[in-house]
Design a protein around this motif. Structure first.
Motif, PDB file in Angstrom:
ATOM      1  N   ASN A 164      33.354  49.434  45.750  1.00  0.00           N
ATOM      2  CA  ASN A 164      32.008  48.927  45.945  1.00  0.00           C
ATOM      3  C   ASN A 164      31.008  49.914  45.339  1.00  0.00           C
ATOM      4  O   ASN A 164      30.846  51.036  45.821  1.00  0.00           O
ATOM      5  CB  ASN A 164      31.748  48.737  47.444  1.00  0.00           C
ATOM      6  CG  ASN A 164      30.412  48.097  47.742  1.00  0.00           C
ATOM      7  OD1 ASN A 164      29.369  48.583  47.316  1.00  0.00           O
ATOM      8  ND2 ASN A 164      30.437  47.003  48.486  1.00  0.00           N
ATOM      9  N   LYS A 166      27.742  50.023  45.236  1.00  0.00           N
ATOM     10  CA  LYS A 166      26.615  50.408  46.075  1.00  0.00           C
ATOM     11  C   LYS A 166      27.023  51.443  47.118  1.00  0.00           C
ATOM     12  O   LYS A 166      26.325  52.445  47.336  1.00  0.00           O
ATOM     13  CB  LYS A 166      26.029  49.172  46.767  1.00  0.00           C
ATOM     14  CG  LYS A 166      24.821  49.474  47.641  1.00  0.00           C
ATOM     15  CD  LYS A 166      24.277  48.201  48.280  1.00  0.00           C
ATOM     16  CE  LYS A 166      23.081  48.506  49.185  1.00  0.00           C
ATOM     17  NZ  LYS A 166      22.565  47.267  49.846  1.00  0.00           N
ATOM     18  N   ALA A 271      34.301  42.332  50.422  1.00  0.00           N
ATOM     19  CA  ALA A 271      33.147  41.543  49.987  1.00  0.00           C
ATOM     20  C   ALA A 271      31.980  41.653  50.959  1.00  0.00           C
ATOM     21  O   ALA A 271      30.813  41.575  50.558  1.00  0.00           O
ATOM     22  CB  ALA A 271      33.554  40.082  49.824  1.00  0.00           C
ATOM     23  N   ASN A 272      32.283  41.872  52.250  1.00  0.00           N
ATOM     24  CA  ASN A 272      31.245  41.971  53.270  1.00  0.00           C
ATOM     25  C   ASN A 272      30.736  43.397  53.476  1.00  0.00           C
ATOM     26  O   ASN A 272      29.923  43.653  54.373  1.00  0.00           O
ATOM     27  CB  ASN A 272      31.767  41.423  54.600  1.00  0.00           C
ATOM     28  CG  ASN A 272      32.016  39.928  54.554  1.00  0.00           C
ATOM     29  OD1 ASN A 272      31.363  39.213  53.788  1.00  0.00           O
ATOM     30  ND2 ASN A 272      32.953  39.440  55.349  1.00  0.00           N
ATOM     31  N   GLY A 273      31.217  44.348  52.660  1.00  0.00           N
ATOM     32  CA  GLY A 273      30.738  45.717  52.749  1.00  0.00           C
ATOM     33  C   GLY A 273      31.282  46.508  53.918  1.00  0.00           C
ATOM     34  O   GLY A 273      30.745  47.557  54.272  1.00  0.00           O
ATOM     35  N   PHE A 287      36.638  37.818  44.835  1.00  0.00           N
ATOM     36  CA  PHE A 287      35.377  38.444  45.229  1.00  0.00           C
ATOM     37  C   PHE A 287      34.214  37.468  45.037  1.00  0.00           C
ATOM     38  O   PHE A 287      33.334  37.345  45.883  1.00  0.00           O
ATOM     39  CB  PHE A 287      35.120  39.714  44.418  1.00  0.00           C
ATOM     40  CG  PHE A 287      36.105  40.828  44.673  1.00  0.00           C
ATOM     41  CD1 PHE A 287      36.772  40.931  45.887  1.00  0.00           C
ATOM     42  CD2 PHE A 287      36.357  41.779  43.706  1.00  0.00           C
ATOM     43  CE1 PHE A 287      37.660  41.959  46.126  1.00  0.00           C
ATOM     44  CE2 PHE A 287      37.251  42.813  43.929  1.00  0.00           C
ATOM     45  CZ  PHE A 287      37.917  42.902  45.142  1.00  0.00           C
ATOM     46  N   LYS A 288      34.203  36.789  43.916  1.00  0.00           N
ATOM     47  CA  LYS A 288      33.125  35.837  43.640  1.00  0.00           C
ATOM     48  C   LYS A 288      33.121  34.713  44.666  1.00  0.00           C
ATOM     49  O   LYS A 288      32.052  34.257  45.100  1.00  0.00           O
ATOM     50  CB  LYS A 288      33.272  35.274  42.231  1.00  0.00           C
ATOM     51  CG  LYS A 288      33.021  36.290  41.133  1.00  0.00           C
ATOM     52  CD  LYS A 288      33.300  35.706  39.753  1.00  0.00           C
ATOM     53  CE  LYS A 288      33.123  36.742  38.661  1.00  0.00           C
ATOM     54  NZ  LYS A 288      33.476  36.205  37.315  1.00  0.00           N
ATOM     55  N   HIS A 290      33.805  34.964  47.669  1.00  0.00           N
ATOM     56  CA  HIS A 290      33.261  35.507  48.917  1.00  0.00           C
ATOM     57  C   HIS A 290      31.809  35.967  48.765  1.00  0.00           C
ATOM     58  O   HIS A 290      31.283  36.658  49.642  1.00  0.00           O
ATOM     59  CB  HIS A 290      34.126  36.670  49.404  1.00  0.00           C
ATOM     60  CG  HIS A 290      35.473  36.254  49.902  1.00  0.00           C
ATOM     61  ND1 HIS A 290      35.649  35.425  50.982  1.00  0.00           N
ATOM     62  CD2 HIS A 290      36.721  36.551  49.460  1.00  0.00           C
ATOM     63  CE1 HIS A 290      36.942  35.221  51.186  1.00  0.00           C
ATOM     64  NE2 HIS A 290      37.613  35.894  50.274  1.00  0.00           N
ATOM     65  N   MET A 292      30.305  37.810  46.176  1.00  0.00           N
ATOM     66  CA  MET A 292      29.956  38.959  45.352  1.00  0.00           C
ATOM     67  C   MET A 292      29.588  38.501  43.938  1.00  0.00           C
ATOM     68  O   MET A 292      29.975  37.418  43.486  1.00  0.00           O
ATOM     69  CB  MET A 292      31.118  39.953  45.294  1.00  0.00           C
ATOM     70  CG  MET A 292      31.477  40.563  46.636  1.00  0.00           C
ATOM     71  SD  MET A 292      32.706  41.902  46.508  1.00  0.00           S
ATOM     72  CE  MET A 292      31.630  43.288  46.061  1.00  0.00           C
ATOM     73  N   LYS A 293      28.840  39.342  43.250  1.00  0.00           N
ATOM     74  CA  LYS A 293      28.428  39.052  41.888  1.00  0.00           C
ATOM     75  C   LYS A 293      28.967  40.108  40.941  1.00  0.00           C
ATOM     76  O   LYS A 293      29.253  41.234  41.349  1.00  0.00           O
ATOM     77  CB  LYS A 293      26.893  39.010  41.803  1.00  0.00           C
ATOM     78  CG  LYS A 293      26.254  37.947  42.687  1.00  0.00           C
ATOM     79  CD  LYS A 293      24.734  38.018  42.607  1.00  0.00           C
ATOM     80  CE  LYS A 293      24.096  36.983  43.510  1.00  0.00           C
ATOM     81  NZ  LYS A 293      22.609  37.071  43.496  1.00  0.00           N
ATOM     82  N   ASP A 296      28.783  44.083  41.235  1.00  0.00           N
ATOM     83  CA  ASP A 296      28.826  44.605  42.608  1.00  0.00           C
ATOM     84  C   ASP A 296      30.007  45.544  42.804  1.00  0.00           C
ATOM     85  O   ASP A 296      29.962  46.427  43.654  1.00  0.00           O
ATOM     86  CB  ASP A 296      28.927  43.465  43.628  1.00  0.00           C
ATOM     87  CG  ASP A 296      27.635  42.685  43.762  1.00  0.00           C
ATOM     88  OD1 ASP A 296      26.597  43.147  43.243  1.00  0.00           O
ATOM     89  OD2 ASP A 296      27.660  41.601  44.387  1.00  0.00           O
ATOM     90  N   TRP A 297      31.058  45.322  42.039  1.00  0.00           N
ATOM     91  CA  TRP A 297      32.251  46.139  42.174  1.00  0.00           C
ATOM     92  C   TRP A 297      32.608  46.793  40.847  1.00  0.00           C
ATOM     93  O   TRP A 297      32.238  46.324  39.776  1.00  0.00           O
ATOM     94  CB  TRP A 297      33.433  45.305  42.684  1.00  0.00           C
ATOM     95  CG  TRP A 297      33.949  44.309  41.673  1.00  0.00           C
ATOM     96  CD1 TRP A 297      34.870  44.527  40.675  1.00  0.00           C
ATOM     97  CD2 TRP A 297      33.560  42.931  41.541  1.00  0.00           C
ATOM     98  NE1 TRP A 297      35.073  43.377  39.945  1.00  0.00           N
ATOM     99  CE2 TRP A 297      34.285  42.379  40.453  1.00  0.00           C
ATOM    100  CE3 TRP A 297      32.673  42.105  42.232  1.00  0.00           C
ATOM    101  CZ2 TRP A 297      34.147  41.058  40.060  1.00  0.00           C
ATOM    102  CZ3 TRP A 297      32.542  40.777  41.831  1.00  0.00           C
ATOM    103  CH2 TRP A 297      33.264  40.269  40.751  1.00  0.00           C
TER     104      TRP A 297
END
Length: 438
Positions: A164, A166, A271-273, A287-288, A290, A292-293, A296-297
Motif C-alpha cells: 500500500n 499510502k 484493499a481496506n487499508g 484489488f480493483k 474491492h 482500489m485504483k 494505490d498499490w
C-alpha cells in the motif's frame, strides 16, 4: 492457482490407485462422457474473477464468438475453487465429466495419473498450432516430466509482493522489503494502531502450500525426494514452515485473526487499508474489484534470503496458472480441440489475460503493450527467472491437503498464543507425511 479445498477421501483413494488402473477416462465409444450433441460442448471454467457472475459476463461474449465461428455451442459452468477439485475427481471416477475444463496447474500430474485426461502429444498440439507457441515453464506445469502434458496452459501467474503506497509513505518507508530480514524490520514498524504489516490466509490450504513451497526452496529443501517420495519433515523443510508461521508467532507482523482467513480475505483487508502488504498471485483485478485504483498499490518481487531473486535458493514464486484440459472420453474430440485452439489463439489470449490480470502463456500474445505494466512486468520477470513448479507428482493434491492442514494448525497455535517450536513444526510435518503413506 487460486483456490482452497479438501479432497474427498474416496476419490483421493482413486488417485492413489490411479498409477495401476485409471479411475476415469475411456473412449468416446464406451458410453462415457457427457453425451452432448456434436454441435455442443460443456465447459467447466474456474472462478478467476471477483465472483461467478463476473466470469459469466467475461466469458459469455467470447464463447458466443466461438459459436459464430464454428457452429458449436458451449454450455458454460463457472465452478468455485472450493468445489472444483472435488467435482473434477468425482467426474474422473464416474466417467461423467465435461468435455473441456480448467484445472489448476498444480493438479496436472495428479489428474494425469487418473488416465481421464487427453494426453497432449505432438498430433494434438499440432491441432492447436504447435507446442512451441507456449512458454516452456508453463508447459512444465502441465504434467509429470517425461510424459505428454495432461493439459494446455491458459493463464500464467506468479506471486508478487503488493504494498500500500499510502501506508508506506505515511510510515516514512521509501521502498518495499527485498529480503526477509527487511520484511520483519519494516513489518514491525507498520504493525501498530490496529493495523498490520502483512496479510495471510491461514485457513487457505492452497495458499499455505504456495508460501511454504517457496520458503522451502529458499532453504534448499524439496517436499519430495528424487524418487517422488514425501520428505516433508526434513530439517530444511521444518525451518521453512517455521519461518512462515513465525511471521505471526514470533515476528508479530501478521494479525492473529488471519489464522482463520479463507480465500481472498487477505485481499479485502489490503484493499481496506487494514494491512500494508500481501503476497499474492496476479492480484490487480481483485484489488480493483474491492475499490482500489491504479496507483494505490505498488508491486515488487517476493522477498528472498539475500540479494536478488533468481534460480535455486532465491526462488521466490511457484509457477502459478490455469491449464485447459479435455476429458479423454468426450463424445466430441474434434470440437474440443477446436475450442482449445480458440481459447489459446493469440487474440483470445490477449483478451482473456487482460481481463484477469494474468500473463499469456502464449509467447506471441505477450507482445501486447497491455502486458508491459509495472505489475505484469514483475510477474513476467518472476516467471522467466525465479519461479519453480510445484512437485509434478501423482500425490500432489494429497500433499497440498496434508501439509496445508499442518500449516493451518500451526497458525492456530500461534493465534492462540501456544508456542510454535522446531519440535512442534516437525511433529506436524511428520504427521502429514505419515498420512500420505497411509
Amino acid at each position: 492457482m487460486r483456490r482452497t479445498r479438501a479432497a474427498a477421501a474416496a476419490v483421493t483413494a482413486c488417485l492413489l490407485a490411479a498409477a495401476a488402473t485409471a479411475c476415469g477416462g475411456g473412449t468416446a465409444d464406451n458410453g462415457g462422457g457427457t453425451n452432448t450433441a456434436p454441435e455442443e460442448l460443456t465447459y467447466w471454467a474456474s472462478n478467476q474473477g471477483p465472483d461467478l457472475a463476473a466470469d459469466q459476463a467475461a466469458l459469455g461474449p467470447e464463447l458466443k464468438k466461438f459459436e459464430e465461428q464454428t457452429g458449436i455451442k458451449v454450455k458454460l459452468e463457472v465452478v468455485p475453487w472450493s468445489d472444483l477439485l472435488n467435482r473434477i475427481l468425482a467426474a474422473t471416477a464416474s466417467g461423467q465429466g465435461p468435455d473441456v475444463l480448467n484445472i489448476g496447474n498444480t493438479w496436472s500430474a495428479s489428474l494425469q495419473a487418473t488416465g481421464a485426461l487427453l494426453p497432449w502429444d505432438g498430433k494434438n498440439f499440432d491441432a492447436i498450432g504447435g507446442r512451441d507457441r507456449f512458454v516452456e515453464s508453463a508447459i512444465g506445469s502441465a504434467g509429470a516430466a517425461g510424459q505428454d502434458p495432461a493439459a494446455v496452459p491458459l493463464y500464467s501467474m506468479s506471486y508478487a509482493l503488493y504494498y500500500n503506497r499510502k501506508m508506506f509513505q505515511e510510515a516514512g518507508i521509501a521502498k518495499p522489503p527485498a529480503t526477509w530480514d527487511e520484511m520483519v524490520t519494516i513489518g514491525r514498524s507498520l504493525s501498530k494502531d490496529g493495523k498490520w504489516a502483512l496479510g495471510a490466509e491461514g485457513g487457505n490450504l492452497a495458499n499455505n502450500i504456495h508460501q511454504v513451497f517457496v520458503l522451502a526452496k529458499q532453504h534448499g529443501a524439496d517436499f519430495f525426494d528424487a524418487a517422488g517420495k514425501p520428505a516433508f519433515d526434513s530439517p530444511a523443510a521444518v525451518d521453512a514452515v517455521k519461518q512462515y508461521v513465525d511471521l505471526m508467532a514470533n515476528d508479530k507482523i501478521i494479525a492473529p485473526g488471519n489464522a482463520e482467513y479463507a480465500q481472498n480475505q487477505s485481499l479485502q483487508d489490503f484493499a481496506n487499508g487494514k494491512t500494508a502488504m500481501v503476497l499474492w498471485q496476479s492480484a490487480a483485478s481483485s484489488f480493483k474489484s474491492h475499490g482500489m485504483k491504479e496507483g494505490d498499490w505498488g508491486v515488487a518481487p517476493v522477498p528472498v534470503p539475500a540479494g536478488v531473486p533468481g534460480a535455486g535458493r532465491n526462488t521466490n514464486s511457484m509457477v502459478a496458472g490455469i491449464n485447459l484440459a479435455v476429458f479423454k472420453n468426450t463424445d466430441n474430440i474434434d470440437g474440443s480441440l477446436k475450442f482449445v485452439q480458440f481459447m489459446t489463439s493469440d487474440e483470445e489470449q490477449k483478451i482473456l489475460n487482460k481481463t484477469y490480470g494474468s500473463v499469456p502463456p502464449v509467447k506471441a500474445a505477450q507482445n501486447d503493450p497491455a502486458f508491459a505494466t509495472d505489475d505484469l512486468s514483475v510477474l513476467r520477470t518472476t516467471l522467466g527467472t525465479s519461479a519453480a513448479p510445484l512437485p509434478q507428482v501423482p500425490q500432489e493434491s494429497q500433499f497440498e491437503t496434508a501439509v496445508g492442514t499442518a500449516v493451518k494448525e500451526l497458525f492456530a497455535d500461534a493465534a492462540a498464543g501456544r508456542p510454535v517450536t522446531t519440535e512442534s513444526v516437525k511433529a506436524k510435518l511428520t504427521k502429514a507425511q505419515q498420512q500420505m503413506a497411509s
